[in-house]
Scaffold this active site. Structure first.
Site, PDB file in Angstrom:
ATOM      1  CG  ASP A   1      21.728  -7.168  25.352  1.00 26.43           C
ATOM      2  OD1 ASP A   1      21.570  -6.296  24.462  1.00 26.43           O
ATOM      3  OD2 ASP A   1      22.402  -6.955  26.380  1.00 26.43           O
TER       4      ASP A   1
ATOM      5  CE  LYS B   1      21.151 -13.132  25.059  1.00 27.80           C
ATOM      6  NZ  LYS B   1      19.978 -12.426  25.629  1.00 27.80           N
TER       7      LYS B   1
END
Length: 223
Positions: A150, A132
């Site tokens: 997210d 991420k």
């Protein structure tokens, strides 16, 4: 994931509806970007690494002072873990993050000549930099049209019926399959900002949403 229940819709979504969703988001946010403060790839990597399970506001408050004294791998390494801790103590998981920031600074300095490697494999090899974080960095710098999933992206994607997978990695794959190529580079930011300020977790502002008529969750989320 917190807030209202995550709805499950059929996948893939209608292409024309997806196109219109991103056309409208692009109209109101033509140049979306991260809300983290940074000056270069190194400070961006550090800021994103610090932002895990923390707000951008809290990270910016810490890094404004931190980067004034340590904005390069060499300066960060000289600061050391104990020297770094006071700057980031207000951020969650600060001790582990301090360890990772010092470790990644050492690797960047010793293995990459002090220059942050801007490819996914080397970025993800840095301590505290997972998929991420690497995606955020690569997308923000215009290197790769990555979508970092997210909590905001996960929630908004499901509510809009853009994805229905149960894990962030699978949602990321679905988004890459349905987001039109012309919008791919900025999709990450549009979804995050829409989730942060409009399609919030507990009380989405459906009445003030520019894509509410395209959202299959409107009735459920407003209930």
């Amino acid at each position: 994931m917190t807030g209202a229940p995550i709805p499950i819709f059929a996948f893939p979504p209608d292409e024309d509806r997806v196109e219109e969703i991103f056309t409208r988001l692009a109209r109101v946010m033509p140049e979306p970007k991260t809300e983290l403060n940074f000056a270069d790839p190194f400070t961006l990597v550090v800021a994103v690494a610090l932002s895990a399970q923390a707000t951008d506001v809290s990270v910016n408050k810490a890094t404004d002072k931190l980067f004034a004294v340590a904005d390069t791998p060499a300066k960060m390494l000289a600061l050391g873990e104990e020297g770094l801790v006071p700057f980031i103590a207000s951020i969650g998981l600060y001790r582990n993050k301090a360890k990772n920031v010092i470790a990644l600074s050492r690797i960047v300095l010793e293995q990459h000549g002090g220059v942050v490697p801007l490819n996914r494999a080397d970025l993800q090899a840095l301590p505290g930099v997972g998929r991420k974080t690497a995606s955020v960095v690569l997308n923000e710098l215009g290197i790769e049209p990555a979508i970092a999933v997210d909590t905001h992206v996960f929630r908004v994607s499901h509510r809009l019926g853009l994805a229905n997978a149960a894990t962030p990695d699978k949602v990321e794959d679905q988004l890459h399959r349905v987001v039109p190529e012309a919008f791919l580079h900025k999709a990450h930011h549009w979804l995050i900002l829409h989730g942060r300020y409009t399609c919030t977790a507990r009380k989405p502002n459906c009445a003030g949403c520019i894509i509410s008529d395209l959202c299959p969750s409107r009735g459920l989320m407003a209930a």
